[in-house]
Design a protein around this motif. Structure first.
Motif, PDB file in Angstrom:
ATOM      1  N   PRO A  17      -9.751  30.590 -10.993  1.00  0.00           N
ATOM      2  CA  PRO A  17     -11.070  30.079 -10.611  1.00  0.00           C
ATOM      3  C   PRO A  17     -12.174  30.955 -11.191  1.00  0.00           C
ATOM      4  CG  PRO A  17      -9.589  30.157  -8.728  1.00  0.00           C
ATOM      5  CD  PRO A  17      -8.888  30.879  -9.833  1.00  0.00           C
ATOM      6  N   GLN A  18     -13.246  30.321 -11.655  1.00  0.00           N
ATOM      7  CA  GLN A  18     -14.329  31.058 -12.306  1.00  0.00           C
ATOM      8  C   GLN A  18     -15.651  30.786 -11.600  1.00  0.00           C
ATOM      9  OE1 GLN A  18     -13.982  33.231 -14.702  1.00  0.00           O
ATOM     10  NE2 GLN A  18     -11.832  32.873 -15.125  1.00  0.00           N
ATOM     11  N   SER A  19     -16.476  31.815 -11.557  1.00  0.00           N
ATOM     12  CA  SER A  19     -17.767  31.706 -10.888  1.00  0.00           C
ATOM     13  C   SER A  19     -18.889  31.588 -11.916  1.00  0.00           C
ATOM     14  CB  SER A  19     -17.998  32.940 -10.011  1.00  0.00           C
ATOM     15  OG  SER A  19     -19.249  32.897  -9.379  1.00  0.00           O
ATOM     16  N   GLU A  20     -19.836  30.697 -11.651  1.00  0.00           N
ATOM     17  CA  GLU A  20     -21.037  30.545 -12.476  1.00  0.00           C
ATOM     18  C   GLU A  20     -22.263  30.838 -11.612  1.00  0.00           C
ATOM     19  OE1 GLU A  20     -21.234  30.056 -15.595  1.00  0.00           O
ATOM     20  OE2 GLU A  20     -19.634  28.766 -16.344  1.00  0.00           O
ATOM     21  N   MET A  21     -23.371  31.135 -12.276  1.00  0.00           N
ATOM     22  CA  MET A  21     -24.617  31.456 -11.582  1.00  0.00           C
ATOM     23  C   MET A  21     -25.629  30.328 -11.812  1.00  0.00           C
ATOM     24  SD  MET A  21     -26.532  35.116 -11.635  1.00  0.00           S
ATOM     25  CE  MET A  21     -26.772  35.045 -13.411  1.00  0.00           C
ATOM     26  N   TYR A  22     -26.367  29.982 -10.750  1.00  0.00           N
ATOM     27  CA  TYR A  22     -27.270  28.835 -10.790  1.00  0.00           C
ATOM     28  C   TYR A  22     -28.651  29.222 -10.255  1.00  0.00           C
ATOM     29  CZ  TYR A  22     -22.892  26.171 -11.093  1.00  0.00           C
ATOM     30  OH  TYR A  22     -21.651  25.692 -11.469  1.00  0.00           O
ATOM     31  N   ILE A  23     -29.646  28.438 -10.673  1.00  0.00           N
ATOM     32  CA  ILE A  23     -31.000  28.521 -10.114  1.00  0.00           C
ATOM     33  C   ILE A  23     -31.469  27.113  -9.792  1.00  0.00           C
ATOM     34  CG2 ILE A  23     -33.421  29.101 -10.564  1.00  0.00           C
ATOM     35  CD1 ILE A  23     -32.581  31.323 -12.291  1.00  0.00           C
ATOM     36  N   ARG A  66     -40.279  30.703  -4.724  1.00  0.00           N
ATOM     37  CA  ARG A  66     -40.306  29.404  -5.401  1.00  0.00           C
ATOM     38  C   ARG A  66     -38.940  28.955  -5.892  1.00  0.00           C
ATOM     39  NH1 ARG A  66     -44.861  30.070  -9.862  1.00  0.00           N
ATOM     40  NH2 ARG A  66     -44.252  27.905 -10.256  1.00  0.00           N
ATOM     41  N   SER A  67     -38.008  29.889  -6.047  1.00  0.00           N
ATOM     42  CA  SER A  67     -36.686  29.556  -6.583  1.00  0.00           C
ATOM     43  C   SER A  67     -35.594  30.157  -5.718  1.00  0.00           C
ATOM     44  CB  SER A  67     -36.533  30.077  -8.019  1.00  0.00           C
ATOM     45  OG  SER A  67     -37.490  29.505  -8.883  1.00  0.00           O
ATOM     46  N   ILE A  68     -34.400  29.589  -5.866  1.00  0.00           N
ATOM     47  CA  ILE A  68     -33.213  30.090  -5.175  1.00  0.00           C
ATOM     48  C   ILE A  68     -32.121  30.278  -6.213  1.00  0.00           C
ATOM     49  CG2 ILE A  68     -31.355  29.488  -3.571  1.00  0.00           C
ATOM     50  CD1 ILE A  68     -33.498  28.006  -1.909  1.00  0.00           C
ATOM     51  N   ALA A  69     -31.476  31.427  -6.182  1.00  0.00           N
ATOM     52  CA  ALA A  69     -30.348  31.699  -7.065  1.00  0.00           C
ATOM     53  C   ALA A  69     -29.080  31.787  -6.227  1.00  0.00           C
ATOM     54  CB  ALA A  69     -30.567  32.994  -7.838  1.00  0.00           C
ATOM     55  N   PHE A  70     -27.971  31.338  -6.782  1.00  0.00           N
ATOM     56  CA  PHE A  70     -26.680  31.450  -6.093  1.00  0.00           C
ATOM     57  C   PHE A  70     -25.571  31.429  -7.137  1.00  0.00           C
ATOM     58  CE2 PHE A  70     -27.708  26.964  -6.396  1.00  0.00           C
ATOM     59  CZ  PHE A  70     -26.514  26.347  -6.753  1.00  0.00           C
ATOM     60  N   SER A  71     -24.397  31.914  -6.762  1.00  0.00           N
ATOM     61  CA  SER A  71     -23.227  31.788  -7.625  1.00  0.00           C
ATOM     62  C   SER A  71     -22.182  30.962  -6.893  1.00  0.00           C
ATOM     63  CB  SER A  71     -22.675  33.158  -8.027  1.00  0.00           C
ATOM     64  OG  SER A  71     -22.498  34.008  -6.924  1.00  0.00           O
ATOM     65  N   LEU A  72     -21.447  30.174  -7.651  1.00  0.00           N
ATOM     66  CA  LEU A  72     -20.510  29.209  -7.091  1.00  0.00           C
ATOM     67  C   LEU A  72     -19.209  29.272  -7.876  1.00  0.00           C
ATOM     68  CD1 LEU A  72     -20.127  26.783  -5.091  1.00  0.00           C
ATOM     69  CD2 LEU A  72     -20.908  25.309  -6.952  1.00  0.00           C
ATOM     70  N   VAL A  73     -18.085  29.383  -7.164  1.00  0.00           N
ATOM     71  CA  VAL A  73     -16.781  29.425  -7.810  1.00  0.00           C
ATOM     72  C   VAL A  73     -16.322  28.005  -8.103  1.00  0.00           C
ATOM     73  CG1 VAL A  73     -14.387  30.175  -7.604  1.00  0.00           C
ATOM     74  CG2 VAL A  73     -16.209  31.557  -6.602  1.00  0.00           C
ATOM     75  N   ASN A  74     -15.947  27.761  -9.357  1.00  0.00           N
ATOM     76  CA  ASN A  74     -15.475  26.451  -9.777  1.00  0.00           C
ATOM     77  C   ASN A  74     -13.971  26.476 -10.001  1.00  0.00           C
ATOM     78  OD1 ASN A  74     -18.148  25.201  -9.997  1.00  0.00           O
ATOM     79  ND2 ASN A  74     -18.447  26.614 -11.704  1.00  0.00           N
ATOM     80  N   VAL A 125     -30.008  24.470 -12.535  1.00  0.00           N
ATOM     81  CA  VAL A 125     -29.511  24.785 -13.876  1.00  0.00           C
ATOM     82  C   VAL A 125     -28.546  25.968 -13.786  1.00  0.00           C
ATOM     83  CG1 VAL A 125     -31.542  23.950 -15.119  1.00  0.00           C
ATOM     84  CG2 VAL A 125     -31.461  26.327 -14.331  1.00  0.00           C
ATOM     85  N   VAL A 126     -27.589  25.990 -14.721  1.00  0.00           N
ATOM     86  CA  VAL A 126     -26.702  27.140 -14.868  1.00  0.00           C
ATOM     87  C   VAL A 126     -27.415  28.166 -15.737  1.00  0.00           C
ATOM     88  CG1 VAL A 126     -24.474  27.962 -15.716  1.00  0.00           C
ATOM     89  CG2 VAL A 126     -24.659  25.688 -14.700  1.00  0.00           C
ATOM     90  N   VAL A 127     -27.318  29.437 -15.363  1.00  0.00           N
ATOM     91  CA  VAL A 127     -27.916  30.488 -16.174  1.00  0.00           C
ATOM     92  C   VAL A 127     -26.826  31.453 -16.632  1.00  0.00           C
ATOM     93  CG1 VAL A 127     -30.190  30.340 -15.114  1.00  0.00           C
ATOM     94  CG2 VAL A 127     -28.488  31.859 -14.127  1.00  0.00           C
ATOM     95  N   ALA A 128     -27.052  32.031 -17.810  1.00  0.00           N
ATOM     96  CA  ALA A 128     -26.115  33.000 -18.405  1.00  0.00           C
ATOM     97  C   ALA A 128     -24.721  32.402 -18.533  1.00  0.00           C
ATOM     98  CB  ALA A 128     -26.088  34.283 -17.592  1.00  0.00           C
ATOM     99  N   ARG A 129     -24.650  31.111 -18.885  1.00  0.00           N
ATOM    100  CA  ARG A 129     -23.356  30.420 -18.947  1.00  0.00           C
ATOM    101  C   ARG A 129     -22.387  31.146 -19.877  1.00  0.00           C
ATOM    102  NH1 ARG A 129     -21.765  25.160 -17.849  1.00  0.00           N
ATOM    103  NH2 ARG A 129     -23.937  24.444 -17.632  1.00  0.00           N
ATOM    104  N   HIS A 130     -21.140  31.272 -19.413  1.00  0.00           N
ATOM    105  CA  HIS A 130     -20.122  31.971 -20.200  1.00  0.00           C
ATOM    106  C   HIS A 130     -18.758  31.632 -19.604  1.00  0.00           C
ATOM    107  CE1 HIS A 130     -17.886  35.315 -22.037  1.00  0.00           C
ATOM    108  NE2 HIS A 130     -18.885  35.415 -22.894  1.00  0.00           N
TER     109      HIS A 130
END
Length: 673
Positions: free
Chosen positions: A297-303, A284-292, A312-317
């Motif tokens: 450069p920093q990577s965030e995790m999304y669902i 039902r969901s897809i997770a991925f990480s994307l470098v911004n 949405v961004v998850v575990a934002r930091h």
């Protein structure tokens, strides 16, 4: 004594080690235990135990208990082999659950080599000390690690407990190689594989097939496509599609039935910014990480939901977060993060596509270079550690005689592994290189400047995600680099004090800057290009006689001449054109050519003609530019890379690449019950 021996045999019978009273293996084991526990003759016991392993390796209950007792005897005598016997038992006889449990307890108590015990019952143990042949991902049943051999199309699998390697032979289309394979993904049931390749004509394809190569078919061929995952129902492939003309990428779902494509997300940037994406176990969901974009450069995790909405961004930091996997129950995401100052595994609870609570630290000091392989059904986590081996060396040489004046000495650096792209600054005060460690950033963007006076290393943080070529500017205050930001691939200037980057041109490699800082010469845009950095004017192409020279190895310090090799001969030629000057003919190897800072010599370091890497002999020549006899330096170092001569033509630096130590590990009891 006979009574005690009888009791030992009876005990073995009751515990399942004795299948019949006349079982020779079990009787032999009983006699060995008698020597160990009754007479106290440990040397005799070891002799008997080793004889049992030699004669009865296929009697699994007896062999397992024999290994356990060998561990006990070695523990009693204080020998380090105790852990080896317990580990061998765990890895070789996993079906002997009771004695395996006892061995794991002993390993945890010993805390010896290859075993650590953490909080919550977490047990980390090394499965293979040499995992160089282990490639791919763990199967969902936890039995094999499988990867695609892109030379043959075979599937190579490693038994995670026994360590044996086997092949599932490709019975379908076989070519000399699958050409350039970017990625592959196995279906959840382990029966199919999706992979991309380029044909001999350079056409990209996304294909699916059975593991043995049968039922091969192309499901997409309109652009390059890297597969990440199969949907749980095997109805679609989650992939990254490249849109070359617009320099865009798209996260897409491609139907395995009709090849239809659904775009989930546009990624308006270059490659390497989205490297992992995964379906949740329920699909039902897809997770991925994307470098911004950022410095660094920093990577965030999304669902997102599988229709491409509700992202949405998850575990934002502010730290860097990289997706690893969903937990088997689909209730949490595992990710790698440096938010605590080291690279650790964290988890975040996910319910109906939304984050629940704060992230929890699961494994400290996992390491940036470790490769997540997958979960077993019971929640054990398999992974590989990759430790680069090699060092930086300094020495001194007499360039006139070729004799070494000061033997090379190993230099301590912050990170493991051989530094690469070594360059001395024109003023000779600093050494520039890319550190060989995996511990920070995205791999090869760890620019390091080392003080020649103090040995202090300064790590230069930039917006560059990847760096392929670096060279000092003549003023020793900035660096020219061919690299890639999150958004583009180009040539940049990097300020050594601030890490600030400035785009100079859209070229590809080998940037060099004239002494006055006005003209940059590089390769790209159809040939050797000279660009006026003040006006932006460019000229392309350098004629060598009647031909156009389209590449070079290095330029003279004033950027007026190029050095290149052709048909076994090293030449120099003016960038204004004309006839080339023959410096060194009759060569059988190809060489890396580097001009000395005073312009007097060219240093030629041999490459292997087959692999294209540095030659095992590390053959190095000093070639006079104005004429004279070339001289081979008395410096033959196995596995030498990146030889760099100091501007004083005396001191030198080089790196030695000793390969990579690869080990297979498992963390048991990883997922809290």
């Amino acid at each position: 004594m006979k009574t005690l021996l009888f009791l030992i045999i009876a005990f073995l019978f009751l515990t399942g080690s004795l299948s019949a009273q006349d079982n020779k293996a079990s009787v032999a084991l009983a006699a060995a235990i008698y020597q160990e526990e009754v007479t106290g003759n440990l040397d005799k016991a070891v002799e008997l135990y080793l004889d049992i392993l030699k004669k009865y390796p296929n009697d699994r209950p007896v062999a397992a208990r024999t290994l356990y007792h060998l561990g006990l005897v070695n523990e009693k005598t204080g020998k380090q082999k105790a852990s080896e016997y317990f580990t061998r038992l765990v890895n070789t006889y996993p079906d002997q659950k009771e004695v395996v449990a006892l061995a794991k307890e002993k390993l945890a108590e010993l805390g010896g080599q290859g075993v650590t015990k953490g909080s919550g019952g977490l047990l980390t143990r090394r499965v293979l000390t040499d995992a160089s042949g282990v490639r791919g991902i763990l199967t969902t049943d936890g039995k094999f690690i499988r990867g695609l051999d892109w030379e043959t199309g075979d599937v190579i699998q490693v038994d995670v407990e026994g360590g044996q390697t086997s092949r599932i032979t490709n019975k379908g289309l076989r070519t000399e190689r699958l050409y350039y394979v970017e990625g592959y993904a196995f279906s959840r049931d382990g029966k199919q594989i999706a992979f991309d390749r380029y044909t001999t004509e350079g056409k990209p394809q996304l294909l699916i097939r059975n593991l043995d190569g049968t039922a091969l078919r192309t499901i997409y061929d309109e652009s390059s496509t890297i597969p990440f995952d199969w949907s749980p129902d095997a109805g679609s492939i989650l992939a990254l599609r490249g849109i070359i003309p617009d320099n865009e990428k798209e996260l897409v779902l491609i139907s395995t039935k009709d090849s239809s494509v659904r775009v989930l997300k546009k990624v308006e940037s270059g490659p390497y910014v989205l490297t992992r994406a995964s379906f949740s176990p329920d699909g039902r969901s897809i997770a991925f990480s994307l470098v911004n974009d950022g410095n660094p450069p920093q990577s965030e995790m999304y669902i997102m939901t599988t229709d491409g909405y509700n992202e949405v961004v998850v575990a934002r930091h502010p730290a860097e977060d990289e997706l690893l996997a969903w937990t088997p129950d689909g209730k949490s995401l595992l990710f790698l993060s440096d938010r605590s100052g080291t690279w650790d595994i964290w988890s975040i609870r996910i319910i109906e596509g939304k984050q629940q609570g704060d992230p929890q630290l699961l494994k400290k000091d996992f390491g940036k270079g470790s490769k997540f392989l997958g979960f077993t059904p019971d929640g054990s986590l398999y992974y590989k550690t990759l430790t680069p081996l090699g060092h930086l060396y300094f020495g001194e040489v007499d360039l006139e005689t070729g004799k070494v004046l000061v033997p090379p000495a190993q230099i301590t650096t912050r990170f493991n592994g051989p530094p690469s792209r070594i360059n001395w600054s024109p003023d000779g005060r600093r050494l520039l290189y890319v550190s060989g460690g995996f511990e920070i950033d995205h791999g090869n963007n760890n620019l390091t400047i080392r003080s020649n006076e103090t040995g202090e290393e300064h790590f230069l943080s930039t917006r560059l995600l990847k760096i392929w070529d670096i060279y000092w500017a003549p003023d020793s205050r900035s660096i020219l680099a061919w690299g890639m930001t999150v958004n583009e691939n180009a040539l940049f200037r990097i300020e050594t004090e601030t890490g600030e980057i400035t785009k100079l041109a859209n070229g590809r490699w080998a940037p060099r800057l004239s002494t006055d800082g006005k003209t940059m010469v590089y390769m790209g845009n159809g040939g050797i290009t000279k660009r006026n950095l003040y006006t932006g004017e460019e000229s392309v192409g350098v004629k060598v006689g009647t031909k156009v020279l389209d590449n070079y190895d290095d330029l003279s310090p004033d950027c007026q001449k190029a050095a290149f090799q052709e048909n076994g001969t090293i030449y120099t030629v003016s960038l204004n054109g004309g006839e080339p000057h023959n410096l060194f003919p009759g060569l059988t190897n190809y060489y890396v050519l580097r001009w000395t800072r005073d312009g007097s010599f060219i240093i030629a370091q041999a490459l292997d003609n087959i692999s294209g890497f540095y030659a095992a002999t590390s053959e190095i020549w000093r070639i006079p530019v104005q004429g004279g006899t070339p001289l081979k330096l008395d410096l033959a170092i196995p596995r030498m890379e990146d030889f760099a001569l100091h501007p004083d033509n005396r001191h030198f630096a080089y790196s030695v690449n000793d390969g990579t130590r690869e080990e297979l590990w498992v963390m048991e009891n990883f997922i809290p019950k």
